[in-house]
Design a protein around this motif. Sequence first.
Motif, PDB file in Angstrom:
ATOM      1  N   ASP A   1      98.552 144.502  49.193  1.00 16.93           N
ATOM      2  CA  ASP A   1      97.509 145.473  49.383  1.00 16.93           C
ATOM      3  C   ASP A   1      98.031 146.674  50.254  1.00 16.93           C
ATOM      4  O   ASP A   1      97.874 147.813  50.256  1.00 16.93           O
ATOM      5  CB  ASP A   1      96.654 145.005  50.098  1.00 16.93           C
ATOM      6  N   LEU A   2      98.745 145.982  51.446  1.00 19.05           N
ATOM      7  CA  LEU A   2      99.234 147.037  52.470  1.00 19.05           C
ATOM      8  C   LEU A   2     100.369 147.825  51.850  1.00 19.05           C
ATOM      9  O   LEU A   2     100.404 148.901  52.449  1.00 19.05           O
ATOM     10  CB  LEU A   2      99.752 146.418  53.400  1.00 19.05           C
ATOM     11  N   ALA A   3     101.164 147.473  50.908  1.00 16.15           N
ATOM     12  CA  ALA A   3     102.462 147.978  50.368  1.00 16.15           C
ATOM     13  C   ALA A   3     101.856 149.073  49.505  1.00 16.15           C
ATOM     14  O   ALA A   3     102.532 150.043  48.775  1.00 16.15           O
ATOM     15  CB  ALA A   3     103.174 147.397  49.807  1.00 16.15           C
ATOM     16  N   GLY A   4     100.610 149.118  49.152  1.00 18.90           N
ATOM     17  CA  GLY A   4     100.142 150.269  47.916  1.00 18.90           C
ATOM     18  C   GLY A   4     100.142 149.847  46.448  1.00 18.90           C
ATOM     19  O   GLY A   4      99.935 150.504  45.569  1.00 18.90           O
ATOM     20  N   TYR A   5     100.523 148.371  46.251  1.00 15.69           N
ATOM     21  CA  TYR A   5     100.586 148.032  44.844  1.00 15.69           C
ATOM     22  C   TYR A   5      99.405 147.696  44.251  1.00 15.69           C
ATOM     23  O   TYR A   5      98.602 147.153  44.650  1.00 15.69           O
ATOM     24  CB  TYR A   5     101.567 146.898  44.876  1.00 15.69           C
ATOM     25  N   SER A   6      99.291 148.120  42.941  1.00  9.57           N
ATOM     26  CA  SER A   6      98.157 147.566  42.154  1.00  9.57           C
ATOM     27  C   SER A   6      98.312 146.395  41.438  1.00  9.57           C
ATOM     28  O   SER A   6      99.475 146.214  40.782  1.00  9.57           O
ATOM     29  CB  SER A   6      97.766 148.739  41.112  1.00  9.57           C
ATOM     30  N   TRP A   7      97.748 145.400  41.647  1.00 15.63           N
ATOM     31  CA  TRP A   7      98.076 144.038  41.054  1.00 15.63           C
ATOM     32  C   TRP A   7      96.813 143.153  40.622  1.00 15.63           C
ATOM     33  O   TRP A   7      95.639 143.606  40.932  1.00 15.63           O
ATOM     34  CB  TRP A   7      99.024 143.185  42.171  1.00 15.63           C
ATOM     35  N   LYS A   8      97.128 142.082  39.913  1.00 17.68           N
ATOM     36  CA  LYS A   8      95.856 141.517  39.450  1.00 17.68           C
ATOM     37  C   LYS A   8      96.698 139.772  39.201  1.00 17.68           C
ATOM     38  O   LYS A   8      97.649 139.891  38.698  1.00 17.68           O
ATOM     39  CB  LYS A   8      95.386 141.665  38.032  1.00 17.68           C
ATOM     40  N   ALA A   9      95.939 138.880  39.762  1.00 14.62           N
ATOM     41  CA  ALA A   9      96.249 137.638  39.758  1.00 14.62           C
ATOM     42  C   ALA A   9      95.838 137.041  38.287  1.00 14.62           C
ATOM     43  O   ALA A   9      94.848 137.244  38.062  1.00 14.62           O
ATOM     44  CB  ALA A   9      95.530 136.800  40.804  1.00 14.62           C
ATOM     45  N   VAL A  10      96.709 136.220  37.778  1.00 11.15           N
ATOM     46  CA  VAL A  10      96.210 135.681  36.433  1.00 11.15           C
ATOM     47  C   VAL A  10      96.926 134.179  36.362  1.00 11.15           C
ATOM     48  O   VAL A  10      97.904 133.804  37.173  1.00 11.15           O
ATOM     49  CB  VAL A  10      97.055 136.429  35.038  1.00 11.15           C
ATOM     50  N   GLY A  11      96.285 133.261  35.732  1.00  7.65           N
ATOM     51  CA  GLY A  11      96.656 131.970  36.009  1.00  7.65           C
ATOM     52  C   GLY A  11      97.477 131.470  34.853  1.00  7.65           C
ATOM     53  O   GLY A  11      97.908 130.393  34.894  1.00  7.65           O
TER      54      GLY A  11
END
Length: 230
Positions: free
Chosen positions: A24-34
């Motif tokens: 988040d602080l680095a500005g990346y867009s991400w999504k957790a998947v299991g």
Amino acid sequence: MSDSTRQIAVVPDPASPELARTLDLAGYSWKAVGTTEAAAEAEPVGGWAGVIVNATDDLDGAWSFLRTVRKQNTVPTPALILVAGNQLAELEHRDDLFDDFCLSPFHPTELEARLRHLLSAEAEVQSADVVEYGSLALNLETYQASISGRSLDMTYMEYELLKFLAQNPGKVFTREILLSRVWGYEYYGGARTVDVHVRRLRAKLGEEHANLIQTVRSVGYRFGQSRWDS
């Protein structure tokens, strides 16, 4: 700058607070998947920019996830794996499943640097458009590489390492210097990543050309022949 226009898949779900905060602080867009099914369902139209797999609690599950992802994708998604110190030995036999690794607990600066290099689509262009050494040719603009006319399929960091070595034939570099000059940051205690990348490069160069990257015992590596070699 980070690649904020494309999303990174993070495994497992939920992501650890440290990893989530770093991204988040680095500005990346991400999504957790299991699961791989969840990753396929949530995959953006343009595909995942990359995947980060935290293997510290479930190494077997991490390998299973990465193996499935690599089989499903014609163009492999760049993959970074987070491992504990006591899991390092396991990496030697799974080189085809990941592109880079990071020791956990990690320093945010180190993880960001690895991600930048893993996901980068561009690199600084040197003064020459092509680096050549014998039958090896590296195009610095297109990031294509070939040896004896055979195309080499390499990851970003494999290409960067080979480029650096090919631009400095005959010179001996320690693992620590290679980490600093190629990866672009100082990484304490992680010289093993150089060995992993060298081993993969040798395999891709093929038996006939693997000795282009020579091991200098107790020192590091040297590309090609030095002026003292016959």
